[in-house]
Design an enzyme around this catalytic site. Sequence first.
Site, PDB file in Angstrom:
ATOM      1  N   ASP A  77      -7.946  -5.456   0.158  1.00  0.00           N
ATOM      2  CA  ASP A  77      -8.452  -6.315  -0.910  1.00  0.00           C
ATOM      3  C   ASP A  77      -8.058  -7.773  -0.761  1.00  0.00           C
ATOM      4  O   ASP A  77      -8.544  -8.629  -1.495  1.00  0.00           O
ATOM      5  CB  ASP A  77      -7.943  -5.807  -2.274  1.00  0.00           C
ATOM      6  CG  ASP A  77      -8.604  -4.506  -2.637  1.00  0.00           C
ATOM      7  OD1 ASP A  77      -9.772  -4.345  -2.282  1.00  0.00           O
ATOM      8  OD2 ASP A  77      -7.943  -3.661  -3.254  1.00  0.00           O
ATOM      9  N   HIS A 105       0.852  -1.189   0.000  1.00  0.00           N
ATOM     10  CA  HIS A 105       0.000   0.000   0.000  1.00  0.00           C
ATOM     11  C   HIS A 105       0.882   1.232   0.000  1.00  0.00           C
ATOM     12  O   HIS A 105       1.946   1.230   0.612  1.00  0.00           O
ATOM     13  CB  HIS A 105      -0.907   0.007   1.245  1.00  0.00           C
ATOM     14  CG  HIS A 105      -2.049   0.948   1.120  1.00  0.00           C
ATOM     15  ND1 HIS A 105      -1.942   2.274   1.418  1.00  0.00           N
ATOM     16  CD2 HIS A 105      -3.318   0.740   0.693  1.00  0.00           C
ATOM     17  CE1 HIS A 105      -3.111   2.848   1.182  1.00  0.00           C
ATOM     18  NE2 HIS A 105      -3.961   1.953   0.740  1.00  0.00           N
TER      19      HIS A 105
HETATM   20  N1  ACO Z   1       4.234  -7.658  -4.653  1.00  0.00           N
HETATM   21  C1  ACO Z   1       5.580  -7.643  -4.807  1.00  0.00           C
HETATM   22  N2  ACO Z   1       6.346  -6.537  -4.675  1.00  0.00           N
HETATM   23  C2  ACO Z   1       5.714  -5.395  -4.370  1.00  0.00           C
HETATM   24  C3  ACO Z   1       4.321  -5.330  -4.191  1.00  0.00           C
HETATM   25  C4  ACO Z   1       3.584  -6.518  -4.327  1.00  0.00           C
HETATM   26  N3  ACO Z   1       2.257  -6.520  -4.180  1.00  0.00           N
HETATM   27  N4  ACO Z   1       3.965  -4.069  -3.892  1.00  0.00           N
HETATM   28  C5  ACO Z   1       5.108  -3.346  -3.888  1.00  0.00           C
HETATM   29  N5  ACO Z   1       6.161  -4.149  -4.178  1.00  0.00           N
HETATM   30  C6  ACO Z   1       7.566  -3.748  -4.213  1.00  0.00           C
HETATM   31  C7  ACO Z   1       7.892  -3.007  -5.513  1.00  0.00           C
HETATM   32  O1  ACO Z   1       8.375  -3.875  -6.514  1.00  0.00           O
HETATM   33  C8  ACO Z   1       8.942  -2.033  -5.049  1.00  0.00           C
HETATM   34  O2  ACO Z   1      10.175  -2.711  -4.966  1.00  0.00           O
HETATM   35  P1  ACO Z   1      11.565  -1.919  -5.289  1.00  0.00           P
HETATM   36  O3  ACO Z   1      11.660  -0.832  -4.288  1.00  0.00           O
HETATM   37  O4  ACO Z   1      12.603  -2.966  -5.151  1.00  0.00           O
HETATM   38  O5  ACO Z   1      11.427  -1.401  -6.691  1.00  0.00           O
HETATM   39  C9  ACO Z   1       8.544  -1.680  -3.626  1.00  0.00           C
HETATM   40  O6  ACO Z   1       7.777  -2.810  -3.164  1.00  0.00           O
HETATM   41  C10 ACO Z   1       7.698  -0.409  -3.517  1.00  0.00           C
HETATM   42  O7  ACO Z   1       6.620  -0.547  -4.440  1.00  0.00           O
HETATM   43  P2  ACO Z   1       5.996   0.686  -5.225  1.00  0.00           P
HETATM   44  O8  ACO Z   1       5.267   0.172  -6.430  1.00  0.00           O
HETATM   45  O9  ACO Z   1       7.047   1.732  -5.447  1.00  0.00           O
HETATM   46  O10 ACO Z   1       4.962   1.226  -4.139  1.00  0.00           O
HETATM   47  P3  ACO Z   1       3.713   2.120  -4.416  1.00  0.00           P
HETATM   48  O11 ACO Z   1       3.431   2.828  -3.158  1.00  0.00           O
HETATM   49  O12 ACO Z   1       3.917   2.961  -5.638  1.00  0.00           O
HETATM   50  O13 ACO Z   1       2.562   1.071  -4.779  1.00  0.00           O
HETATM   51  C11 ACO Z   1       0.726  -0.411  -4.644  1.00  0.00           C
HETATM   52  C12 ACO Z   1       1.569   0.674  -3.919  1.00  0.00           C
HETATM   53  C13 ACO Z   1       0.285   0.106  -6.036  1.00  0.00           C
HETATM   54  C14 ACO Z   1      -0.523  -0.698  -3.833  1.00  0.00           C
HETATM   55  C15 ACO Z   1       1.598  -1.700  -4.792  1.00  0.00           C
HETATM   56  O14 ACO Z   1       1.969  -2.169  -3.512  1.00  0.00           O
HETATM   57  C16 ACO Z   1       0.879  -2.786  -5.587  1.00  0.00           C
HETATM   58  O15 ACO Z   1       0.939  -2.778  -6.826  1.00  0.00           O
HETATM   59  N6  ACO Z   1       0.195  -3.747  -4.885  1.00  0.00           N
HETATM   60  C17 ACO Z   1      -0.571  -4.784  -5.548  1.00  0.00           C
HETATM   61  C18 ACO Z   1      -1.924  -4.219  -6.018  1.00  0.00           C
HETATM   62  C19 ACO Z   1      -2.870  -3.972  -4.862  1.00  0.00           C
HETATM   63  O16 ACO Z   1      -3.083  -4.814  -4.005  1.00  0.00           O
HETATM   64  N7  ACO Z   1      -3.507  -2.786  -4.903  1.00  0.00           N
HETATM   65  C20 ACO Z   1      -4.530  -2.406  -3.909  1.00  0.00           C
HETATM   66  C21 ACO Z   1      -4.080  -1.224  -3.115  1.00  0.00           C
HETATM   67  S1  ACO Z   1      -5.236  -0.884  -1.830  1.00  0.00           S
HETATM   68  C22 ACO Z   1      -6.546  -0.202  -2.610  1.00  0.00           C
HETATM   69  O17 ACO Z   1      -6.474   0.451  -3.621  1.00  0.00           O
HETATM   70  C23 ACO Z   1      -7.795  -0.445  -2.014  1.00  0.00           C
END
Ligand code: ACO
Length: 430
Positions: free
Chosen positions: A365, A307
């Site tokens: 979720d 998140h």
């Molecule tokens: N699985 C694996 N790795 C992940 C995940 C994941 N679900 N989420 C983040 N990471 C990793 C990224 O690869 C990144 O790694 P790095 O620093 O080595 O490049 C690091 O964690 C940070 O991730 P970002 O994408 O920069 O974080 P951001 O805050 O932009 O994204 C998000 C947050 C979009 C929710 C992300 O965690 C994600 O895509 N999760 C899966 C989708 C999801 O469940 N979305 C629902 C969100 S809650 C809602 O909207 C109700």
Amino acid sequence: MDTKTKATLTLDGKSYDLPVHAPTLGPNVLDIRKLYADAGVFTYDPGFTSTASCESSITFIDGDKGELLHRGYSIDELAEHSHFLEVCYLLLYGELPTAAQLSDFEGRVTRHTMVHEQMHYFFRGFRRDSHPMATLVGVVGAMSAFYHDSLDINDPWQREVAAIRMIAKLPTIAAMAFKYSVGQPFVYPKNSLDYAGNFLHMCFAIPAEDYVVNPILSKALDRIMMLHADHEQNASTSTVRLAGSSGANPFACIAAGIACLWGPAHGGANQACLEMLREIGTVDRIPEFIARAKNKDDPFRLMGFGHRVYKNFDPRAKVMKESADEVLGLLGIENNPTLQVAKEMERIALEDDYFVSKKLYPNVDFYSGIILDAMGFPTSMFTPIFALSRTVGWISQWKEMIADKDQKIGRPRQLYVGEKHRKYVDVRHR
Ligand code: ACO
């Protein structure tokens, strides 16, 4: 706004004072509104990771503690003692209602549940196999073509009517989108039922048989709605505010929010998460998927994990996990394989260095899809249910923005990296 101190920015030997605003909760905020006029520079923050886009008194999140407050009340307490329409009142008007205020509010919402009859024909223009979110974006946008008496954003009464209409009609429209996609007749709202029960009825009743709402399911659905009601300045809420900042009508703004919510990084994650858990299928395949999520060359992510704001447990995920256990237990399907995979996946991920070091925890979720699936909803309905639950949050934030005297059209600037001036070359000489 409480401004106690200032920060000083030094740039090319010159100093600029930036007011520092103190919020009631959360980190201090540097006010850079005059920066461009004074210093001739922009700030750069793609994804708004360090930028407060507005002042708000509706919802507060402490991502490190894993805390979520609506108007100062914690989501845990609300989930335990309150219900969806009471939380709607709280978000919209700022206080918990008295018994009389609640009954008046419930009455107003209930009396607006039907949609204009002509909307039925509008639905028929969609293909049957349209995703219900596609239908929802279109039909909610089209509400501005049906409800001309609540489009004037400068009239507080019209704003109020638009808010009640959308909270009341979104379940009806979402249920119609579902019925249309499965080829069944639309079911009119039944106002003797409560908000969640009415939605279940509109989705699952058919003219040929009686449908009795299961109180376990309506209570669980009410809780899911409550947990999704608002979440401060997330992507879809910011979309609603940005669309509204130009003076667009409220129905168009909410349609914009629904479009944004649909993405798998946001509200679309609940559908994607259940599909992922099903694809994993059995506990022994979890390590393979964890390895894929950790592999930088694989675009796969664990859906329902991570998140932008929470760097600790999403407090809503905790309640949702308890609900999943409770609902599946009460329905006698506690051995549901998807729930087993989800729990084991959570256990393994929370012990894995990759997820621990990046502070990736289950989000709201991760468990919601399992409950919705047990209720009989197809995965394509998960995000529409999120949308109808979030409508109150969007409207509350939109109303707050319209009433804010400092409100301006949202217009970010950019870091331009394109070509400098070039001379036009005639097509014959390129
Ligand atoms: N699985 C694996 N790795 C992940 C995940 C994941 N679900 N989420 C983040 N990471 C990793 C990224 O690869 C990144 O790694 P790095 O620093 O080595 O490049 C690091 O964690 C940070 O991730 P970002 O994408 O920069 O974080 P951001 O805050 O932009 O994204 C998000 C947050 C979009 C929710 C992300 O965690 C994600 O895509 N999760 C899966 C989708 C999801 O469940 N979305 C629902 C969100 S809650 C809602 O909207 C109700």
